[in-house]
Design a protein around this motif. Structure first.
Motif, PDB file in Angstrom:
ATOM      1  N   THR A 197       0.823  -1.204   0.000  1.00 40.15           N
ATOM      2  CA  THR A 197       0.000   0.000   0.000  1.00 40.15           C
ATOM      3  C   THR A 197       0.854   1.250   0.000  1.00 40.15           C
ATOM      4  N   PHE A 228      -3.489   9.614   3.600  1.00 45.40           N
ATOM      5  CA  PHE A 228      -4.906   9.271   3.482  1.00 45.40           C
ATOM      6  C   PHE A 228      -5.743  10.427   2.929  1.00 45.40           C
ATOM      7  N   GLN A 231      -2.296   0.919   9.339  1.00 47.66           N
ATOM      8  CA  GLN A 231      -2.952  -0.384   9.251  1.00 47.66           C
ATOM      9  C   GLN A 231      -4.358  -0.324   9.849  1.00 47.66           C
ATOM     10  N   LEU A 267      -6.621   1.589   7.507  1.00 50.04           N
ATOM     11  CA  LEU A 267      -6.929   0.785   6.326  1.00 50.04           C
ATOM     12  C   LEU A 267      -7.995  -0.261   6.630  1.00 50.04           C
ATOM     13  N   MET A 314      -6.929   6.421  -1.406  1.00 50.55           N
ATOM     14  CA  MET A 314      -7.493   5.413  -0.522  1.00 50.55           C
ATOM     15  C   MET A 314      -8.119   4.283  -1.326  1.00 50.55           C
ATOM     16  N   SER A 358      -5.290   2.172  -2.521  1.00 52.34           N
ATOM     17  CA  SER A 358      -4.740   1.359  -1.441  1.00 52.34           C
ATOM     18  C   SER A 358      -5.680   0.216  -1.074  1.00 52.34           C
ATOM     19  N   PHE A 359      -6.990   0.503  -1.075  1.00 51.33           N
ATOM     20  CA  PHE A 359      -7.969  -0.529  -0.741  1.00 51.33           C
ATOM     21  C   PHE A 359      -7.945  -1.649  -1.780  1.00 51.33           C
ATOM     22  N   LEU A 372      -5.088  -3.777  -1.096  1.00 49.56           N
ATOM     23  CA  LEU A 372      -5.352  -4.611   0.069  1.00 49.56           C
ATOM     24  C   LEU A 372      -6.150  -5.844  -0.337  1.00 49.56           C
TER      25      LEU A 372
END
Length: 390
Positions: A39, A236, A298, A301, A319, A322-323, A326
């Motif tokens: 991420t 973020f 973390q 997230l 975000m 990054s999601f 993930l």
């Protein structure tokens, strides 16, 4: 303004309703190092030769200059064996910066035997670093049979899409090993800040504004915003609004914090009984440390992932990216595309059983809870589900 202190508290209350039991699906906790490597943090080794060969694939420009995120870059001549230990310490130091400031990092290696290496041009042009001078000093030390005192320098490229115009701040690394503490202190001086420092009387007003956007809250003893919180606010951006304030009786009454610093994530949820919107706050469950912003990242997230899954928020920008990463990591760890990580299914019917299954045993994990009508075969169904998932 009514604030519910945590999901766990609400779930325990729901477990007290007569005629219902809860089936708890406890997901295994993702390894924080693996998650963050996919991420925010991941030191990139940039090939200067690739940057020099192709106008359409500028490795350094694409990785650092064109990226809006801040970058800490080490320019080094560590390809030579005399700088091997220095190079190892540099990578460890960059990892420390990543953990502390969730800052993107990169390393550009130059050839000691070829002073026409494109890495020297990159260092001079974009960071005002005289890497050729460092290379000559390394060569002099090697020829004399001595250990070089330094094999490179570091440069901080600030947050923004105009890095070439703004330029970078550089620092010499005049030691036989690179210090993580030195790099953290250097980078922290230049970290941007998107968190709003507010008076405690204004906190509730901030929480009521733009209720669809989660709010990360930091309550401190001091008057200044910590560097790691500034870094998180940038990481973020566009997904979570950051605020921080000095704690007092008002914040203690509002958030029920017992000691400072305290961190929580506030988000709007629909009350299942009344259908109205109410503000909930989830406390950060771990031990706070100014040198481990990655733990907080973390937490944010995982909370954002849970809110996204239940439809409470819509992620966007960094975000959302990054999601997605993930979820990709989830697939990689499970070994099957499109299938979630599997965990043990437990059936609980009391507050104590819920605490044991979802809080005590899985304190670092997310718990998915399904409320089902009790039946004589409930335990058998749960055992069958668990066997099927094994």
């Amino acid at each position: 303004m009514t604030i519910v202190s945590s999901w766990v508290y609400r779930l325990i209350l729901l477990l007290g309703f007569a005629g219902f039991s809860a089936r708890v699906l406890a997901q295994p906790s993702l390894n924080i190092e693996n998650v963050l490597a996919h991420t925010f943090i991941n030191t990139r080794v940039i090939d200067p030769a690739l940057d020099a060969k192709s106008e359409s694939n500028k490795a350094f420009s694409n990785a650092v200059l064109a990226d809006e995120d801040a970058y800490l870059v080490i320019f080094s001549v560590s390809e030579h064996e005399a700088c091997a230990s220095w190079h190892t310490s540099a990578l460890k130091a960059l990892a420390a910066v990543e953990r502390s400031l969730v800052c993107r990092t990169a390393i550009v290696n130059a050839s000691l035997t070829n002073l026409e290496d494109h890495a020297y041009t990159l260092a001079a042009t974009h960071a005002n670093v005289d890497l050729k001078k460092i290379a000559k000093e390394v060569k002099t030390a090697v020829d004399a049979g001595e250990e070089p005192t330094s094999c490179g320098a570091a440069a901080y490229f600030p947050f923004g899409d105009n890095k070439e115009e703004v330029g970078a701040e550089a620092i010499e690394l005049n030691e036989s090993t690179v210090s993580g503490k030195q790099l953290i202190e250097f980078a922290a001086q230049h970290v941007d800040n998107l968190s709003s420092r507010v008076q405690t009387s204004m906190i509730e007003q901030f929480l009521r504004s733009d209720v669809q956007v989660p709010k990360a809250i930091l309550i401190t003893k001091g008057k200044e915003t910590p560097e790691h919180w500034k870094a998180l606010s940038v990481a973020f951006r566009g997904a979570i609004t950051f605020i921080d304030a000095k704690g007092d009786d008002r914040t203690k009454d509002l958030f029920k914090h017992e000691k400072l610093p305290w961190i929580g994530l506030a988000f709007s949820q629909t009350d299942p009984e009344t259908g109205t919107q109410q503000m909930s706050v989830q406390n950060f469950p771990g031990t706070l440390s100014n040198d481990r912003a990655d733990y907080i990242a973390q937490f944010l997230l995982e909370m954002s992932a849970a809110l996204q899954m239940q439809g409470s928020v819509q992620l966007s920008g960094k975000m959302e990216e990054s999601f997605k990463k993930l979820l990709d990591l989830n697939e990689a760890l499970s070994g099957k595309k499109g299938q979630p990580l599997k965990g043990k299914v437990s059936v609980v019917s009391t507050k104590e059983e819920f605490n044991d299954a979802c809080v005590e045993q899985n304190a670092a994990a997310l718990c998915l809870v399904a409320f089902v009508k009790p039946s004589a075969s409930a335990d058998a169904d749960a055992d069958a589900d668990a066997d099927a998932d094994a």
